[in-house]
Design a protein around this motif. Structure first.
Motif, PDB file in Angstrom:
ATOM      1  N   GLU A   1      -5.840  -4.197   0.539  1.00 25.12           N
ATOM      2  CA  GLU A   1      -4.433  -4.474   0.780  1.00 25.12           C
ATOM      3  C   GLU A   1      -3.634  -3.250   0.348  1.00 25.12           C
ATOM      4  O   GLU A   1      -4.095  -2.416  -0.420  1.00 25.12           O
ATOM      5  N   VAL A   2      -2.415  -3.141   0.807  1.00 24.62           N
ATOM      6  CA  VAL A   2      -1.592  -1.973   0.526  1.00 24.62           C
ATOM      7  C   VAL A   2      -1.432  -1.769  -0.975  1.00 24.62           C
ATOM      8  O   VAL A   2      -1.598  -0.654  -1.485  1.00 24.62           O
ATOM      9  N   GLU A   3      -1.146  -2.825  -1.703  1.00 24.10           N
ATOM     10  CA  GLU A   3      -0.936  -2.697  -3.142  1.00 24.10           C
ATOM     11  C   GLU A   3      -2.217  -2.238  -3.839  1.00 24.10           C
ATOM     12  O   GLU A   3      -2.189  -1.396  -4.732  1.00 24.10           O
ATOM     13  N   GLN A   4      -3.350  -2.778  -3.429  1.00 23.07           N
ATOM     14  CA  GLN A   4      -4.624  -2.391  -4.025  1.00 23.07           C
ATOM     15  C   GLN A   4      -4.933  -0.928  -3.709  1.00 23.07           C
ATOM     16  O   GLN A   4      -5.431  -0.193  -4.566  1.00 23.07           O
ATOM     17  N   ALA A   5      -4.638  -0.519  -2.491  1.00 22.65           N
ATOM     18  CA  ALA A   5      -4.891   0.864  -2.099  1.00 22.65           C
ATOM     19  C   ALA A   5      -3.986   1.802  -2.894  1.00 22.65           C
ATOM     20  O   ALA A   5      -4.437   2.855  -3.357  1.00 22.65           O
ATOM     21  N   GLU A   6      -2.717   1.433  -3.061  1.00 27.01           N
ATOM     22  CA  GLU A   6      -1.806   2.269  -3.849  1.00 27.01           C
ATOM     23  C   GLU A   6      -2.310   2.416  -5.278  1.00 27.01           C
ATOM     24  O   GLU A   6      -2.301   3.511  -5.835  1.00 27.01           O
ATOM     25  N   ASP A   7      -2.748   1.316  -5.879  1.00 26.03           N
ATOM     26  CA  ASP A   7      -3.262   1.365  -7.247  1.00 26.03           C
ATOM     27  C   ASP A   7      -4.480   2.283  -7.327  1.00 26.03           C
ATOM     28  O   ASP A   7      -4.596   3.093  -8.248  1.00 26.03           O
ATOM     29  N   ALA A   8      -5.366   2.165  -6.366  1.00 25.54           N
ATOM     30  CA  ALA A   8      -6.572   2.990  -6.373  1.00 25.54           C
ATOM     31  C   ALA A   8      -6.223   4.470  -6.228  1.00 25.54           C
ATOM     32  O   ALA A   8      -6.823   5.325  -6.878  1.00 25.54           O
ATOM     33  N   ILE A   9      -5.222   4.768  -5.411  1.00 27.94           N
ATOM     34  CA  ILE A   9      -4.829   6.160  -5.193  1.00 27.94           C
ATOM     35  C   ILE A   9      -4.091   6.710  -6.400  1.00 27.94           C
ATOM     36  O   ILE A   9      -4.401   7.794  -6.894  1.00 27.94           O
ATOM     37  N   TYR A  10      -3.100   5.973  -6.895  1.00 28.24           N
ATOM     38  CA  TYR A  10      -2.278   6.487  -7.982  1.00 28.24           C
ATOM     39  C   TYR A  10      -2.999   6.504  -9.320  1.00 28.24           C
ATOM     40  O   TYR A  10      -2.641   7.276 -10.203  1.00 28.24           O
ATOM     41  N   ASN A  11      -4.019   5.702  -9.503  1.00 31.63           N
ATOM     42  CA  ASN A  11      -4.734   5.682 -10.772  1.00 31.63           C
ATOM     43  C   ASN A  11      -5.770   6.794 -10.887  1.00 31.63           C
ATOM     44  O   ASN A  11      -6.322   7.005 -11.958  1.00 31.63           O
TER      45      ASN A  11
END
Length: 46
Positions: A16-26
């Motif tokens: 999901e978009v939120e999960q992908a953002e977390d994976a990228i930003y972390n």
């Protein structure tokens, strides 16, 4: 020829978009801007 039924069984949905953002930003990755900033600060300190 493509067997669509077989391909559908192998399918895994993307994050999901939120999960992908977390994976990228972390991920703490150094990019070109960080390297240039470090180089400039080292040059100023010399």
């Amino acid at each position: 020829m493509i067997d669509f039924e077989e391909e559908l069984q192998k399918f895994q949905p993307s994050l999901e978009v939120e999960q992908a953002e977390d994976a990228i930003y972390n991920n703490d990755l150094t990019d070109v801007t960080d390297i240039i900033k470090d180089m400039l600060s080292e040059m100023k300190n010399k």
